[in-house]
Design a protein around this motif. Structure first.
Motif, PDB file in Angstrom:
ATOM      1  N   GLU A 377      80.170   6.423  57.834  1.00 52.45           N
ATOM      2  CA  GLU A 377      81.750   6.577  57.308  1.00 52.45           C
ATOM      3  C   GLU A 377      81.264   5.085  56.525  1.00 52.45           C
ATOM      4  N   ILE A 378      81.695   4.233  56.958  1.00 46.53           N
ATOM      5  CA  ILE A 378      80.608   2.993  56.748  1.00 46.53           C
ATOM      6  C   ILE A 378      80.566   2.270  55.541  1.00 46.53           C
ATOM      7  N   ALA A 379      79.188   3.047  55.620  1.00 45.57           N
ATOM      8  CA  ALA A 379      77.509   2.633  54.653  1.00 45.57           C
ATOM      9  C   ALA A 379      77.710   2.461  53.509  1.00 45.57           C
ATOM     10  N   PRO A 380      78.841   3.424  52.915  1.00 42.26           N
ATOM     11  CA  PRO A 380      78.823   3.199  51.299  1.00 42.26           C
ATOM     12  C   PRO A 380      79.460   1.706  51.134  1.00 42.26           C
ATOM     13  N   LEU A 381      80.854   1.740  52.522  1.00 42.48           N
ATOM     14  CA  LEU A 381      81.600   0.003  51.467  1.00 42.48           C
ATOM     15  C   LEU A 381      80.808  -0.989  51.780  1.00 42.48           C
ATOM     16  N   VAL A 382      79.741  -1.018  52.456  1.00 45.58           N
ATOM     17  CA  VAL A 382      78.452  -1.944  52.717  1.00 45.58           C
ATOM     18  C   VAL A 382      77.577  -1.370  52.263  1.00 45.58           C
ATOM     19  N   GLY A 383      77.475  -1.156  50.954  1.00 40.96           N
ATOM     20  CA  GLY A 383      75.548  -0.539  50.346  1.00 40.96           C
ATOM     21  C   GLY A 383      74.701  -0.564  50.528  1.00 40.96           C
ATOM     22  N   ALA A 384      75.118   0.298  52.464  1.00 44.65           N
ATOM     23  CA  ALA A 384      73.840   0.573  52.882  1.00 44.65           C
ATOM     24  C   ALA A 384      73.941   2.278  52.620  1.00 44.65           C
ATOM     25  N   ASP A 385      72.925   2.770  52.704  1.00 39.37           N
ATOM     26  CA  ASP A 385      72.599   3.999  52.788  1.00 39.37           C
ATOM     27  C   ASP A 385      73.198   4.988  53.966  1.00 39.37           C
ATOM     28  N   ALA A 386      73.998   6.169  53.498  1.00 39.79           N
ATOM     29  CA  ALA A 386      74.189   6.604  55.518  1.00 39.79           C
ATOM     30  C   ALA A 386      73.468   7.491  56.136  1.00 39.79           C
ATOM     31  N   PRO A 450      72.502  -4.619  54.911  1.00 36.27           N
ATOM     32  CA  PRO A 450      74.009  -3.170  54.543  1.00 36.27           C
ATOM     33  C   PRO A 450      74.233  -2.524  56.094  1.00 36.27           C
ATOM     34  N   VAL A 451      72.764  -1.991  56.445  1.00 34.69           N
ATOM     35  CA  VAL A 451      72.234  -0.932  57.647  1.00 34.69           C
ATOM     36  C   VAL A 451      72.637  -1.470  58.663  1.00 34.69           C
ATOM     37  N   SER A 452      72.187  -2.970  59.401  1.00 36.09           N
ATOM     38  CA  SER A 452      72.567  -3.381  60.297  1.00 36.09           C
ATOM     39  C   SER A 452      74.181  -3.983  60.413  1.00 36.09           C
ATOM     40  N   VAL A 453      74.979  -4.735  58.946  1.00 34.31           N
ATOM     41  CA  VAL A 453      76.097  -4.133  58.996  1.00 34.31           C
ATOM     42  C   VAL A 453      77.146  -3.088  58.893  1.00 34.31           C
ATOM     43  N   ALA A 454      77.452  -1.973  58.511  1.00 34.52           N
ATOM     44  CA  ALA A 454      77.381  -1.148  58.806  1.00 34.52           C
ATOM     45  C   ALA A 454      77.460  -0.529  60.850  1.00 34.52           C
ATOM     46  N   VAL A 455      76.348  -0.828  61.102  1.00 36.83           N
ATOM     47  CA  VAL A 455      76.021  -0.130  62.597  1.00 36.83           C
ATOM     48  C   VAL A 455      76.688  -1.503  63.220  1.00 36.83           C
ATOM     49  N   ALA A 456      76.814  -2.609  63.181  1.00 34.39           N
ATOM     50  CA  ALA A 456      76.753  -3.185  63.885  1.00 34.39           C
ATOM     51  C   ALA A 456      78.789  -3.219  63.243  1.00 34.39           C
ATOM     52  N   LEU A 457      79.736  -3.379  62.506  1.00 32.03           N
ATOM     53  CA  LEU A 457      80.836  -2.636  62.313  1.00 32.03           C
ATOM     54  C   LEU A 457      81.409  -1.755  62.908  1.00 32.03           C
ATOM     55  N   GLY A 489      83.934 -10.611  65.951  1.00 28.26           N
ATOM     56  CA  GLY A 489      82.679 -10.571  65.313  1.00 28.26           C
ATOM     57  C   GLY A 489      83.074  -9.019  63.788  1.00 28.26           C
ATOM     58  N   VAL A 490      83.782  -8.712  64.347  1.00 25.42           N
ATOM     59  CA  VAL A 490      84.464  -7.412  62.659  1.00 25.42           C
ATOM     60  C   VAL A 490      84.986  -8.505  61.613  1.00 25.42           C
ATOM     61  N   ILE A 491      86.023  -9.292  61.852  1.00 23.03           N
ATOM     62  CA  ILE A 491      86.292 -10.090  60.722  1.00 23.03           C
ATOM     63  C   ILE A 491      85.114 -10.860  60.408  1.00 23.03           C
ATOM     64  N   ARG A 492      84.078 -11.804  60.684  1.00 26.49           N
ATOM     65  CA  ARG A 492      82.823 -12.566  60.688  1.00 26.49           C
ATOM     66  C   ARG A 492      81.589 -11.673  59.450  1.00 26.49           C
ATOM     67  N   LEU A 493      81.714 -10.191  60.276  1.00 26.48           N
ATOM     68  CA  LEU A 493      80.696  -9.626  59.385  1.00 26.48           C
ATOM     69  C   LEU A 493      81.677  -9.130  57.808  1.00 26.48           C
ATOM     70  N   ILE A 494      82.445  -8.740  57.759  1.00 21.24           N
ATOM     71  CA  ILE A 494      83.091  -8.422  56.453  1.00 21.24           C
ATOM     72  C   ILE A 494      83.358  -9.888  56.060  1.00 21.24           C
ATOM     73  N   LEU A 495      83.302 -10.666  55.957  1.00 23.54           N
ATOM     74  CA  LEU A 495      83.884 -11.836  55.721  1.00 23.54           C
ATOM     75  C   LEU A 495      82.437 -12.502  54.720  1.00 23.54           C
ATOM     76  N   GLY A 496      81.992 -12.694  56.135  1.00 20.98           N
ATOM     77  CA  GLY A 496      79.993 -13.228  55.590  1.00 20.98           C
ATOM     78  C   GLY A 496      79.763 -12.363  54.854  1.00 20.98           C
ATOM     79  N   ASN A 497      79.893 -11.448  54.487  1.00 19.28           N
ATOM     80  CA  ASN A 497      79.146 -10.094  53.413  1.00 19.28           C
ATOM     81  C   ASN A 497      80.324  -9.880  52.614  1.00 19.28           C
ATOM     82  N   ARG A 500      84.306  -5.352  50.703  1.00 19.94           N
ATOM     83  CA  ARG A 500      85.790  -5.197  50.331  1.00 19.94           C
ATOM     84  C   ARG A 500      86.193  -3.247  50.850  1.00 19.94           C
ATOM     85  N   THR A 501      86.925  -3.437  51.887  1.00 19.23           N
ATOM     86  CA  THR A 501      87.502  -2.729  52.538  1.00 19.23           C
ATOM     87  C   THR A 501      88.565  -2.712  53.188  1.00 19.23           C
TER      88      THR A 501
END
Length: 709
Positions: A377-386, A450-457, A489-497, A500-501
């Motif tokens: 679900e998060i993947a499209p929000l961070v530009g990753a392949d679902a 992007p894939v790492s960001v999606a899984v980490a979030l 960690g969620v905050i830094r992942l969102i801000l660091g990348n 927009r979600t």
């Protein structure tokens, strides 16, 4: 003035305890001396594996006399009260003073305490320190009552001045203080006398003992670097290991050995971790290939054969250790690659079904299924392949069942990357296995793939949502599941990348999934709609952690509150952009002045609305303006609104703040020249409507009422 030297000599003190112990010795002794009335110029604490040392300079020879005046009962008080007062002061009735006051005569005791010699005070303070020393672990040794981390063998306690040195009389648990110490256990056996700290340090060095831990660290690092450089290699920096090894040796001698070719195919992190954890070896890498090819061990002696015998023994033990690591790694590769009829890491994934994550949240396999669904679900929000995000989430924790991670838990994730690559999986999947735990702390790097960001979030949001659902939220200083770190960690992942979600919808949708697809039972919620309540509570938690994070970035809490009051506060990237722009605006000359003008307009308007029972928001008309300042404010507001509205739409907060700053001068001029509550009711109503425009335009940027000052 005198100098004081204290040494507590024992069997080997664990390296991890030495730094804290020397600071405890310094604070306990110096605080005790000061409380007893002594003064000193400076103090320094040192440690080696067999000793804690404290050197104090400029110690006063005795404490100052003390004259204490204590008020007692009235002279006509009952005899029992007077006798009690006498017992507490140690005086007799004829030694008390009588002083007249409004109620008659009152008894006073004048207690004079003469100064005490420094030696007596030192003996008392040191004995108390030794008997109550706060070791993390200690025990009684032999037949004595003293508890110490290792058997305490001798006490050196020496006062020195220009006239010479004197032993402070002191006996603790049968150990009598003296002026002697020992050097290196093997290189310089036997005791020797010292006369002061300078003599002590010099003689210890002659006896092959480097007293200062920082000096030992420098000697180890410099010697190891020289050995590596001479071989065309590069020493791998490890400050934690350096400090530990410096606490294991008194006379450090670095020696370098080679790693057998049979082990060079192992990942560098495996070699480094195995050598560090089991042997306390420093790793040496080839700068051209990045492989770990050699090691540096630190001997606590001066070998006669340039260390050949020591290195031979160390290499024999290291070969056994690395043989285990090689077995683990090779066996893990077999499982990771799998066969044509089985999926990569399938054996490990099946094993995770029997590993409990939490008794109310299911197994690790259950958790992986939740993370995979959320990552998709998060993947499209961070530009990753679902599909890749889901695949990565399903495999990211497989290495928890590997033999290598079982031996070295700190390699979890990293080994997953190696095993995913060995299985021929996409590199994005491998990187997600390594990075999905990150960031682990405020200084840890933030994943950017992007894939790492999606899984980490997904990993962190699942943890937070799950523990919120079962009412295991942090309380006070207790946070056993590291949920505050997870939120950061969620905050830094969102801000660091720049993600927009809207977190509100992500949290709500995921909780609906949990409610429909899992057996998690909600508890601890308020009201009927537990999903809405949990989402609101979680968002509030994220906002609290964001305040802490931004405070460390120099943004005030009231600035954050002003931005949190605006719509869209669950979009953390947007929220921070607004807060940064507002914080920068308030640091300008116009910022605080405009803020005062806004608050004045808001106060007058709020009072008028409360008094009249109406809301002045109909719209001001320039035709009712009577002064030039009034008309200038109309024009300024029109101009500002025309600039602010598109800037806010484009989320260009600096431009909006800049346009708002131009209102400062016309607002100041308006309040200087114009009386808002005019006698003419039409003019008054028009001016109040004008104030509403000020409030409306400025409040569109942030809720300025929450700004302090």
């Amino acid at each position: 003035m005198s100098d004081l030297l204290i040494e507590l000599f024992s069997e080997e003190i664990p390296a991890r305890m030495q730094a804290r112990a020397r600071e405890d010795l310094k604070s306990l002794v110096t605080n005790g001396l000061v409380e007893a009335g002594l003064t000193y110029a400076s103090a320094g604490a040192f440690s080696t594996p067999r000793r804690l040392t404290l050197a104090i300079d400029g110690l006063s020879p005795q404490s100052q006399p003390v004259r204490e005046e204590r008020k007692g009962p009235a002279a006509t008080a009952p005899q029992a009260a007077i006798e009690g007062f006498l017992r507490s002061t140690g005086l007799t009735l004829d030694q008390l003073e009588r002083r007249a006051d409004k109620k008659g005569e009152t008894l006073y005791a004048i207690v004079e305490k003469p100064g005490r010699p420094a030696a007596d005070i030192i003996a008392e303070v040191l004995e108390t320190t030794i008997r109550s020393f706060p070791w993390p672990k200690s025990m009684r040794w032999g037949a004595g009552t003293l508890r110490w981390v290792r058997p305490l063998q001798s006490i050196l306690c020496l006062m020195s001045d220009e006239g010479g040195s004197t032993i402070v009389p002191l006996t603790v648990d049968g150990i009598t203080a003296a002026n002697t110490t020992e050097g290196h256990r093997f290189l310089s056996p036997g005791r020797f006398a010292v006369t002061g700290f300078d003599d002590y340090a010099v003689k210890l060095k002659r006896a092959h003992v480097v007293l200062d831990s920082a000096e030992r660290e420098a000697a180890i690092w410099q010697g190891a670097q020289n050995l590596a450089f001479a071989a065309g290699l590069e020493l791998v920096e490890d400050k934690g290991l350096l400090a530990e090894v410096a606490g294991l040796v008194e006379w450090p001698v670095p020696l370098m050995g080679r790693i057998a070719d049979d082990f060079l195919h192992l990942p560098p992190e495996v070699l480094q971790t195995s050598m560090k954890e089991h042997q306390k070896f420093f790793s040496v890498k080839n700068p051209k290939t990045g492989r770990i090819e050699a090691f540096v061990t630190v001997a606590n002696t001066q070998p006669a054969d340039h260390g050949a015998t020591i290195l031979k023994g160390n290499q024999k033990v290291l070969t056994a250790r690395l043989s285990d690591a090689r077995f683990f790694y090779d066996n893990d590769l077999r499982v990771a690659k799998a066969g044509p009829d089985s999926k990569p890491m399938g054996e490990w994934l099946d094993g995770l079904k029997s590993v409990t994550f939490h008794n109310k949240l299911g197994s690790q396999a259950d958790r992986i299924a939740r993370i995979a669904a959320l990552a998709r679900e998060i993947a499209p929000l961070v530009g990753a392949d679902a599909d890749l995000a889901e695949q990565a989430a399903n495999l990211a924790k497989a290495d928890l069942r590997s033999a290598m991670v079982g031996e070295f838990p700190e390699l979890q994730g990293l080994m997953g990357m190696y095993y995913a690559r060995a299985a021929g999986l996409p590199d994005a999947v491998a990187l997600a296995a390594r990075d999905h735990y990150s960031p682990l702390g405020p200084s840890d790097a933030v994943p950017t793939d992007p894939v790492s960001v999606a899984v980490a979030l997904a990993d962190k949001i699942d943890t937070l949502t799950g523990f919120w659902a079962i009412d295991e939220k942090p309380t006070g200083s207790k946070d056993p599941f590291a949920l505050r770190r997870g939120a950061l960690g969620v905050i830094r992942l969102i801000l660091g990348n720049g993600v927009r979600t809207p977190l509100h919808s992500v949290l709500t949708n995921f909780q609906k999934y949990l409610d429909e697809k899992t057996s998690i039972i909600w508890s601890g919620f308020e009201g009927d709609d537990y999903i809405a309540w949990t989402t609101k509570s979680l968002l509030s938690f994220f906002h609290d952690r964001l305040k802490v994070f931004l405070k460390d970035q120099g943004i005030r809490h009231d600035v954050i509150d002003a931005c949190l009051a605006m719509p869209g506060n669950d979009d953390l990237t947007l929220l921070v952009k607004r807060a940064e722009a507002l914080a920068a605006f308030l640091k300008t000359e116009d910022g605080p002045n405009l803020l005062q003008g806004y608050k004045r307009a808001n106060t007058i308007l709020s009072q008028a609305e409360a008094k009249d029972g109406v809301e002045y928001s109909f719209g001001a008309d320039i035709k009712f303006a009577e002064t030039d300042e009034e008309r200038a404010l109309f024009t300024a507001l029109d101009t500002a609104e025309a600039a602010i509205t598109p800037a806010m739409t484009a989320e260009d907060f600096p431009a909006a703040m800049q346009a708002m700053a131009k209102l400062r001068a016309p607002i100041d001029a308006f309040f200087t020249a114009v009386q808002v509550n005019a006698d003419n009711q039409i003019v008054r109503r028009n001016r109040l409507n004008l104030l509403h425009r000020i409030r409306s335009i400025c409040s569109g940027v942030a809720d300025l009422t929450k700004i302090e000052g």
